[in-house]
Write an enzyme that holds these catalytic residues in place. Structure first.
Site, PDB file in Angstrom:
ATOM      1  N   HIS A   1       0.653  -1.164  -0.006  1.00  0.00           N
ATOM      2  CA  HIS A   1       0.058   0.011   0.192  1.00  0.00           C
ATOM      3  C   HIS A   1       0.797   1.364  -0.037  1.00  0.00           C
ATOM      4  O   HIS A   1       1.950   1.234  -0.118  1.00  0.00           O
ATOM      5  CB  HIS A   1      -0.931  -0.118   1.218  1.00  0.00           C
ATOM      6  CG  HIS A   1      -0.018  -0.256   2.458  1.00  0.00           C
ATOM      7  ND1 HIS A   1       0.684   0.517   3.037  1.00  0.00           N
ATOM      8  CD2 HIS A   1      -0.336  -1.361   3.473  1.00  0.00           C
ATOM      9  CE1 HIS A   1       1.156   0.208   4.240  1.00  0.00           C
ATOM     10  NE2 HIS A   1       0.415  -0.942   4.276  1.00  0.00           N
TER      11      HIS A   1
ATOM     12  N   GLY B   1       1.841   3.144   2.237  1.00  0.00           N
ATOM     13  CA  GLY B   1       3.031   3.097   3.329  1.00  0.00           C
ATOM     14  C   GLY B   1       4.190   2.449   2.760  1.00  0.00           C
ATOM     15  O   GLY B   1       5.275   3.128   2.966  1.00  0.00           O
ATOM     16  N   HIS B   2       4.005   1.431   2.165  1.00  0.00           N
ATOM     17  CA  HIS B   2       5.315   0.691   1.718  1.00  0.00           C
ATOM     18  C   HIS B   2       5.856   1.438   0.357  1.00  0.00           C
ATOM     19  O   HIS B   2       7.144   1.543   0.291  1.00  0.00           O
ATOM     20  CB  HIS B   2       4.748  -0.720   1.216  1.00  0.00           C
ATOM     21  CG  HIS B   2       4.371  -1.512   1.946  1.00  0.00           C
ATOM     22  ND1 HIS B   2       3.071  -2.092   2.056  1.00  0.00           N
ATOM     23  CD2 HIS B   2       4.973  -2.238   3.036  1.00  0.00           C
ATOM     24  CE1 HIS B   2       2.827  -2.962   2.754  1.00  0.00           C
ATOM     25  NE2 HIS B   2       3.941  -3.084   3.539  1.00  0.00           N
TER      26      HIS B   2
ATOM     27  N   SER C   1      -1.607  -3.496   5.574  1.00  0.00           N
ATOM     28  CA  SER C   1      -2.162  -4.382   4.680  1.00  0.00           C
ATOM     29  C   SER C   1      -3.301  -5.195   5.355  1.00  0.00           C
ATOM     30  O   SER C   1      -4.152  -5.656   4.716  1.00  0.00           O
ATOM     31  CB  SER C   1      -1.201  -5.439   4.440  1.00  0.00           C
ATOM     32  OG  SER C   1      -0.063  -4.861   3.992  1.00  0.00           O
TER      33      SER C   1
END
Ligand code: PAF
Length: 283
Positions: A34, A36-37, A188
């Site tokens: 997502h 954030g990654h 996730s």
């Protein structure tokens, strides 16, 4: 972007890109990528010459077989997102490549840092599973820098402690939590929230923000800040696994905010367990 599935291939691909002054960055993930990654990848891309993304759902850090089985696996989409984000090498090993037959090593920290909060709730093996796989990934990639999100604040601190204790030559780079517009920290696991639980989930970040605002207004008493952070949870009918103000290095509880501390929260919403935190830093 190259996709490597064996350690030998990964090493050959990184070696082919390494020059004397090259900086190699690794972004360890369990996939289901997502934003954030992708923020971790963006940071690594800005800082490093070679960016390696690892996608491995690590069985060793799950104490609950059902949670491991339910963990989202979206490899094709992950690889497309990684390619678009500018990853050079995606390492996507099968379980037997990371834990071959006869594998017996563990990297385990001791003490309150790994035994409290996530360590207490998820079982003593959780952080041992994390430190073992992260130490292995560092060794496999030969990274100079490694990028981890601040959302998993205890994991970040555990990895920093492991790197220090083992004198690993890797710089751990913390990256700010990415949030939905309403404040929910990206995870996730969020895709598994029911519509009702997704609505209630905003209580976690609301509580953290309210406590941070109270600190900015002069409140220094941890118990008072916890009451403020807990009010939106109560209102949403959420019973947290923990809600605590801790020292940001030791994760031991603090009573008064004399120096920066972390306000941690974890709560089950239906079948999904959410965690979040905010750095409480007095102005
Ligand atoms: O945060 C995660 O996704 C995992 O714990 C990590 C660091 C990739 C280790 O499996």
């Amino acid at each position: 972007m190259i996709v490597a599935r064996t350690v030998a291939d990964l090493r050959a691909r990184v070696a082919a890109r390494r020059r004397p002054d090259t900086t190699v960055g690794v972004v360890p993930t369990m996939g289901a990528l997502h934003d954030g990654h992708l923020e971790l990848v963006r940071r690594a891309r800005a800082d490093c010459d070679v960016v390696v993304l690892t996608v491995f759902v690590n069985p060793a850090q799950f104490d609950d077989a059902a949670d491991l089985a339910a963990y989202p696996r979206t490899e094709e989409r992950d690889l497309e997102l990684a390619r678009r984000a500018g990853v050079d090498v995606a390492f996507v090993p099968p379980v037997a490549e990371v834990y071959p037959a006869g594998f017996t090593a563990t990297v385990a920290l001791r003490g309150p840092l790994v035994e409290t909060f996530e360590g207490a709730t998820r079982g003593s093996g959780h952080f041992t599973g994390v430190t073992t796989v992260v130490a292995k990934l560092f060794g496999m990639v030969g990274a100079d820098r490694a990028y981890f999100g601040r959302k998993d604040a205890q994991q970040l601190r555990v990895i920093q402690a492991m790197v220090a204790d083992l004198d690993l030559d890797v710089e751990v780079v913390p990256v700010t939590t990415v949030r939905e517009a309403d404040g929910l920290a990206l995870s996730s696991r969020n895709v598994r929230l029911t519509a009702d639980d997704r609505t209630r989930s905003v209580a976690l970040s609301r509580g953290l923000s309210a406590a941070a605002a109270a600190l900015a207004d002069g409140e220094r008493d941890a118990a008072a800040l916890l009451r403020i952070a807990g009010a939106p949870l109560d209102a949403a009918g959420i019973r947290p696994d923990y809600l605590a103000v801790v020292d940001e290095r030791t994760f031991l509880p603090v009573d008064r905010l004399e120096r920066p501390a972390l306000l941690l929260v974890a709560a089950p919403l239906g079948a999904v367990r959410l965690i979040d935190n905010v750095l409480l830093s007095a102005p």
